[in-house]
Scaffold this active site. Structure first.
Site, PDB file in Angstrom:
ATOM      1  N   LYS A 113       0.854  -1.190   0.000  1.00 38.50           N
ATOM      2  CA  LYS A 113       0.000   0.000   0.000  1.00 38.50           C
ATOM      3  C   LYS A 113       0.882   1.230   0.000  1.00 38.50           C
ATOM      4  CE  LYS A 113      -4.530   0.959   0.367  1.00 38.50           C
ATOM      5  NZ  LYS A 113      -5.706   0.147   0.007  1.00 38.50           N
TER       6      LYS A 113
HETATM    7  P1  NAD Z   1     -13.204   7.739  -2.456  1.00 40.84           P
HETATM    8  O1  NAD Z   1     -12.154   8.779  -2.323  1.00 40.84           O
HETATM    9  O2  NAD Z   1     -13.798   7.488  -3.796  1.00 40.84           O
HETATM   10  O3  NAD Z   1     -14.421   8.071  -1.453  1.00 40.84           O
HETATM   11  C1  NAD Z   1     -14.233   8.263  -0.082  1.00 40.84           C
HETATM   12  C2  NAD Z   1     -15.553   8.713   0.510  1.00 40.84           C
HETATM   13  O4  NAD Z   1     -15.412   8.815   1.919  1.00 40.84           O
HETATM   14  C3  NAD Z   1     -16.011  10.085   0.017  1.00 40.84           C
HETATM   15  O5  NAD Z   1     -17.411  10.068  -0.169  1.00 40.84           O
HETATM   16  C4  NAD Z   1     -15.647  11.009   1.171  1.00 40.84           C
HETATM   17  O6  NAD Z   1     -16.478  12.151   1.208  1.00 40.84           O
HETATM   18  C5  NAD Z   1     -15.904  10.090   2.338  1.00 40.84           C
HETATM   19  N1  NAD Z   1     -15.234  10.519   3.562  1.00 40.84           N
HETATM   20  C6  NAD Z   1     -13.954  10.934   3.707  1.00 40.84           C
HETATM   21  N2  NAD Z   1     -13.721  11.266   4.986  1.00 40.84           N
HETATM   22  C7  NAD Z   1     -14.873  11.057   5.647  1.00 40.84           C
HETATM   23  C8  NAD Z   1     -15.277  11.209   6.998  1.00 40.84           C
HETATM   24  N3  NAD Z   1     -14.416  11.662   7.906  1.00 40.84           N
HETATM   25  N4  NAD Z   1     -16.544  10.880   7.336  1.00 40.84           N
HETATM   26  C9  NAD Z   1     -17.405  10.422   6.408  1.00 40.84           C
HETATM   27  N5  NAD Z   1     -17.080  10.251   5.106  1.00 40.84           N
HETATM   28  C10 NAD Z   1     -15.835  10.568   4.738  1.00 40.84           C
HETATM   29  O7  NAD Z   1     -12.584   6.421  -1.822  1.00 40.84           O
HETATM   30  P2  NAD Z   1     -12.988   4.911  -2.113  1.00 40.84           P
HETATM   31  O8  NAD Z   1     -12.096   4.408  -3.187  1.00 40.84           O
HETATM   32  O9  NAD Z   1     -14.472   4.799  -2.244  1.00 40.84           O
HETATM   33  O10 NAD Z   1     -12.510   4.198  -0.768  1.00 40.84           O
HETATM   34  C11 NAD Z   1     -13.335   4.144   0.398  1.00 40.84           C
HETATM   35  C12 NAD Z   1     -12.850   3.025   1.306  1.00 40.84           C
HETATM   36  O11 NAD Z   1     -12.879   1.806   0.558  1.00 40.84           O
HETATM   37  C13 NAD Z   1     -11.422   3.156   1.830  1.00 40.84           C
HETATM   38  O12 NAD Z   1     -11.345   2.577   3.108  1.00 40.84           O
HETATM   39  C14 NAD Z   1     -10.625   2.324   0.839  1.00 40.84           C
HETATM   40  O13 NAD Z   1      -9.402   1.871   1.395  1.00 40.84           O
HETATM   41  C15 NAD Z   1     -11.598   1.197   0.618  1.00 40.84           C
HETATM   42  N6  NAD Z   1     -11.362   0.436  -0.606  1.00 40.84           N
HETATM   43  C16 NAD Z   1     -11.350   1.040  -1.828  1.00 40.84           C
HETATM   44  C17 NAD Z   1     -11.141   0.263  -2.965  1.00 40.84           C
HETATM   45  C18 NAD Z   1     -11.211   0.832  -4.352  1.00 40.84           C
HETATM   46  O14 NAD Z   1     -11.126   0.069  -5.314  1.00 40.84           O
HETATM   47  N7  NAD Z   1     -11.387   2.138  -4.534  1.00 40.84           N
HETATM   48  C19 NAD Z   1     -10.911  -1.105  -2.843  1.00 40.84           C
HETATM   49  C20 NAD Z   1     -10.936  -1.699  -1.584  1.00 40.84           C
HETATM   50  C21 NAD Z   1     -11.176  -0.905  -0.472  1.00 40.84           C
END
Ligand code: NAD
Length: 424
Positions: free
Chosen positions: A114
């Site tokens: 990561k």
């Molecule tokens: P993203 O940047 O697309 O979205 C993040 C979201 O979280 C946004 O809506 C943002 O407004 C919100 N957010 C940020 N801080 C916040 C807070 N303090 N309180 C409430 N909401 C908040 O990110 P993503 O890719 O959707 O990732 C979200 C989670 O999923 C993370 O934990 C990431 O590690 C995990 N994840 C993502 C992927 C992927 O393929 N993108 C894969 C596996 C896991």
């Protein structure tokens, strides 16, 4: 990190501490392989880099960047890159370790890695964003590569950033190395279905868990925290299956509507600077009340450590689908289990993204690209097979799905470690 930089002494309540506790819980189920378990508690390699860029106003700004390769016993490192002002080395260590467990849980030929930069990308211009991405890629270029460690998008990173990473790495090595990152735009060796893959995986595992619980998705009430790539896509698929989204929280605040929020309006609004609270078809409530909204399914899809012990006592959900990585602290896990709330853990629930990243990587090497149906069918099959195996393990040992996922995954990781033997 704690005062003394150390892999084995986490800061209180840190994601790395959560991960170490999760490993401790699986050790009794590892049999003879337990003698190798310490391997899981130490990242193989952690790189900290300085990322200096010239800002649009002429200032020279320095940012801290990280790339951690947690374990590569089963294959090259794999894992996203996060741009966030709160990123720390310790957080990236935990996220890399969860990738090791996740890739093994779905049996992909990868280890876990990561990366991240401690920056608020919303405060950067597009030009500054490109510069920071390119300099960071160049700095970590000494340890990433199509056969060594393959980054992907995570919080606040996307296809454009992957394109810049691919280009920078390619310029440095001379050639076009599409396989160095996944989650790229389609015409740069990206894969159909990748953008929605994580949310789709959350839906697939959630649909199966709901079926086993006897929870009808038609009319089921869903609360989603984090409405980005993962949360919004999962929400859309649940609505297609007949559920309604009654609460959404993003970084701008929380909105609720017991009759269901209109995603066709909410999703575009959440992509604007106004965020989810700019949507007018619901009531705005204080953030902490999000955890009290009556719901059947809770999807944390933002950041780590969100489901605390206290919030775990309050939620009315019967099913928690961990779209985010590490959203539940170990104490909360125990409370949810005692209360009979089923948790589908991150290391299987959100594995859809890395699974389609694997498809993308394979397609890049073969230069032969699959259609979206083929990708979605294969994704569904891999996720379902993994989930069934984990469920059988949980039933056999009478353990939670999280510990069962760790049992299946850690056995694969440590078996590989044992078969490879220790070098030299
Ligand atoms: P993203 O940047 O697309 O979205 C993040 C979201 O979280 C946004 O809506 C943002 O407004 C919100 N957010 C940020 N801080 C916040 C807070 N303090 N309180 C409430 N909401 C908040 O990110 P993503 O890719 O959707 O990732 C979200 C989670 O999923 C993370 O934990 C990431 O590690 C995990 N994840 C993502 C992927 C992927 O393929 N993108 C894969 C596996 C896991």
């Amino acid at each position: 990190m704690s005062e003394k930089l150390s892999f084995v002494h986490p800061t209180a309540n840190s994601p790395w501490g959560t991960y170490l506790q999760q490993v401790d819980r699986v050790i009794p189920y590892l049999g003879d392989l337990a003698r190798w378990a310490e391997t899981l508690k130490r990242p193989k390699r952690a790189l900290i880099v300085d990322v200096p860029i010239e800002m649009d106003d002429g200032r020279i700004a320095h940012f801290e960047g990280y790339r951690v390769q947690h374990n590569m016993s089963r294959g090259p490192g794999k894992g996203g890159v996060r741009f966030h002002p709160d990123v720390t080395l310790e957080e990236v260590m935990a996220l890399s370790a969860w990738m090791t467990v996740k890739t093994a849980a779905v049996n992909l030929p990868y280890g876990g890695a990561k990366g991240g930069i401690r920056v608020d990308p919303k405060k950067l211009s597009q030009k500054e964003l490109e510069k920071i991405t390119r300099r960071y890629t160049s700095e970590i270029g000494i340890i990433i590569g199509p056969h060594t460690d393959i980054p992907a998008p995570d919080v606040n990173t996307n296809g454009q950033i992957m394109a810049w990473m691919m280009d920078t790495y390619s310029m440095n090595v001379g050639g076009t190395a599409t396989g160095v990152v996944t989650g790229k735009p389609l015409h740069l060796g990206g894969s159909l279905g990748r953008v929605k893959a994580t949310g789709r995986g959350v839906f697939v595992t959630g649909r199966e868990a709901a079926r086993r619980l006897g929870l009808d998705l038609r009319g089921a009430r869903i609360a989603v925290q984090g409405f980005g790539n993962v949360g919004s896509v999962a929400a859309e698929l649940f609505v297609e299956a007949g559920a309604k989204v009654v609460a959404v929280q993003d970084h701008t605040g929380t909105i609720v509507n017991a009759d269901g929020l209109d995603l066709s309006k909410l999703i575009p609004m959440s992509r604007t600077p106004a965020g989810a609270v700019g949507y007018e078809g619901g009531d705005k409530i204080p953030n902490e009340q999000f955890w009290d909204v009556p719901c059947d399914i809770l999807i944390p899809a933002a950041l780590e450590g969100q489901i605390t012990a206290e919030r775990a006592r309050r939620t009315s959900a019967r099913l928690v689908l961990e779209g985010a990585n590490g959203p539940t602290v170990p104490e909360a896990d125990d409370i949810l289990a005692e209360r009979g709330v089923l948790v589908v853990p991150d290391v299987i629930c959100n594995a859809g993204g890395v699974t389609v990243s694997y498809f993308e990587w394979v397609q890049d090497f073969s230069s032969f690209f699959w259609d979206e149906d083929e990708i979605n069918v294969r994704l569904d099959r891999i996720m379902m097979n993994a989930l069934h195996q984990i469920w059988d393990t949980a039933d056999r040992h009478k353990i939670t799905l999280r510990t069962a996922t760790y049992a299946v995954a850690c056995e694969r990781i440590l078996m590989a470690r044992q078969e490879r033997g220790l070098y030299p």
